[in-house]
Design an enzyme around this catalytic site. Structure first.
Site, PDB file in Angstrom:
ATOM      1  N   TYR A 108     -20.457 -23.531 -25.818  1.00 43.02           N
ATOM      2  CA  TYR A 108     -20.449 -22.704 -24.608  1.00 43.02           C
ATOM      3  C   TYR A 108     -20.725 -23.554 -23.364  1.00 43.02           C
ATOM      4  O   TYR A 108     -19.953 -23.539 -22.405  1.00 43.02           O
ATOM      5  CB  TYR A 108     -21.498 -21.606 -24.760  1.00 43.02           C
ATOM      6  CG  TYR A 108     -21.559 -20.612 -23.627  1.00 43.02           C
ATOM      7  CD1 TYR A 108     -20.481 -19.771 -23.353  1.00 43.02           C
ATOM      8  CD2 TYR A 108     -22.706 -20.484 -22.842  1.00 43.02           C
ATOM      9  CE1 TYR A 108     -20.544 -18.841 -22.320  1.00 43.02           C
ATOM     10  CE2 TYR A 108     -22.784 -19.553 -21.815  1.00 43.02           C
ATOM     11  CZ  TYR A 108     -21.706 -18.730 -21.560  1.00 43.02           C
ATOM     12  OH  TYR A 108     -21.766 -17.801 -20.546  1.00 43.02           O
ATOM     13  N   ALA A 133     -16.168 -17.475 -13.565  1.00 44.09           N
ATOM     14  CA  ALA A 133     -17.526 -17.097 -13.973  1.00 44.09           C
ATOM     15  C   ALA A 133     -18.118 -18.249 -14.762  1.00 44.09           C
ATOM     16  O   ALA A 133     -17.783 -18.463 -15.921  1.00 44.09           O
ATOM     17  CB  ALA A 133     -17.475 -15.836 -14.843  1.00 44.09           C
ATOM     18  N   THR A 144     -27.926 -11.609 -16.995  1.00 41.77           N
ATOM     19  CA  THR A 144     -27.716 -10.300 -16.377  1.00 41.77           C
ATOM     20  C   THR A 144     -27.798  -9.210 -17.450  1.00 41.77           C
ATOM     21  O   THR A 144     -27.413  -9.449 -18.594  1.00 41.77           O
ATOM     22  CB  THR A 144     -26.335 -10.274 -15.686  1.00 41.77           C
ATOM     23  OG1 THR A 144     -26.289 -11.343 -14.750  1.00 41.77           O
ATOM     24  CG2 THR A 144     -26.076  -8.985 -14.954  1.00 41.77           C
TER      25      THR A 144
END
Ligand code: NAD
Length: 317
Positions: free
Chosen positions: A144, A113, A174
């Protein structure tokens, strides 16, 4: 298949576990519960084809023979990865290597992912997979962004050097049920504030744009990629673009809230535009999102109402 989902107690991971079980697979979920929680897996607790391992995936482990690994473990929201910066770097680097080694050992397929954050504050719009990104390697968000860029590089290296069968999904924003209400992302912030009838916080002038993908669409895209043979990155997200102010309006309509809007300064490195080019997913996978923003917000309303309600009950205790 027997499938390992790392980060399976999180928002996306738990929906993925549900979908894999529904498709008839056996699922092992490995999660250290850093940002996820067991409540997300309540529906699977009595499922005989489901196993939960409380496990930090940065430490080598072996759940036995597996056929596919979906590596989803990582703090994902800005609030979480800024709070757990080192852990985010670790799970993107050491955690990804551990999972790639495990896939090599069991000759399992591997899907990582990844994220639209790999594009940083993009100079190309919308973003195609061929765009290399515009990332600040030393800014606060780099824990990140760079961890995910490393994770992509590691995945490609295991493919080149160890002939591992790999996939890379670049997930765009999302939302849906099980999104943490305090994760600082636009939809959860707005839904929480609207349901509490507090002002909706808009950073900057609110004209920066975002695209939002409903969780069932995202999971369908990820599963379609998992079955395809493409090893280069594929964007999975919803290309419909909204300004933050338009999103605030949509939330106010769906919740029927009387909240107003409050403007605050833009945080450092906040991207001004983010929208996937999903031509590749459309052509290669025959996938495209089906749920538009209003419908997705309506489908999420009950979850957010319950989450806001239980948070205020907790606070009163
Ligand atoms: N939600 C989105 O919009 C989005 C966008 C882009 C990419 N992604 C990616 O999708 C994945 C899942 O995101 P999410 O939104 O479900 O986040 P989440 O925080 O809800 O879930 C992440 C899960 O990983 C677990 N975890 C973290 N570090 C771990 C470790 N060292 N060992 C084991 N488990 C660990 C957490 O406990 C949590 O359950 C992440 O890799 C994220 O980068 C998500």
């Amino acid at each position: 298949m027997r499938v390992l989902v790392t980060g399976g107690a999180g928002f996306l991971g738990s929906h993925l576990c549900d979908a894999l079980i529904a498709d008839g697979h056996s699922v092992v979920c490995a999660d250290n519960l850093l940002t996820g929680c067991m409540v997300n897996l309540t529906q699977l607790v009595h499922e005989p084809r489901f196993e939960f391992l409380q496990q930090d995936v940065c430490t080598p482990f072996d759940p036995g023979k597996i056929d596919y690994i979906f590596h989803f473990a990582s703090p994902a929201s800005p609030v979480d990865y800024l709070k757990h910066g080192i852990e985010t770097l670790q799970v993107g680097s050491a955690g990804t290597i551990t999972c790639l080694d495990l896939a090599s050992k069991h000759h399992a397929k591997f899907l990582i992912a990844s994220t639209s954050e790999c594009y940083g504050d993009p100079l190309e719009h919308p973003q195609k997979e061929s765009y290399w990104g515009h990332v600040n390697s030393i800014g606060p968000r780099s824990v990140y962004d760079e961890a995910k860029r490393f994770a992509e590089a590691a995945t490609m290296a295991y493919r080149r050097y160890h002939h591992l069968d790999t996939r890379i999904v670049r997930i765009f924003n999302t939302y849906g049920p099980r999104l943490q209400i305090n994760d600082g992302r636009v939809i959860s912030n707005f839904m929480k504030q609207a349901l509490r009838v507090e002002p909706l916080t808009v950073y900057g002038d609110g004209l920066q744009t975002r695209s939002f993908c409903y969780v069932s669409d995202e999971i369908a895209g990820i599963l379609a990629l998992s079955r395809a043979s493409e090893h280069l990155p594929v964007n999975i997200g919803n290309p419909s673009e909204f300004t933050i102010l338009e999103c605030a309006q949509a939330v106010l309509q769906v919740t029927g809230s009387a909240s107003t809007v409050r403007f605050e300064p833009l945080p450092q490195d906040d991207p001004k535009q983010r929208r996937p080019d999903i031509t590749k997913a459309r052509t290669l996978l025959g996938w495209e999102p089906k749920v538009e923003l209003h419908t997705g917000l309506q489908l999420s309303l009950e979850y957010f109402r319950d989450a806001v309600q239980s948070e205020s009950t907790e606070l009163r205790k």
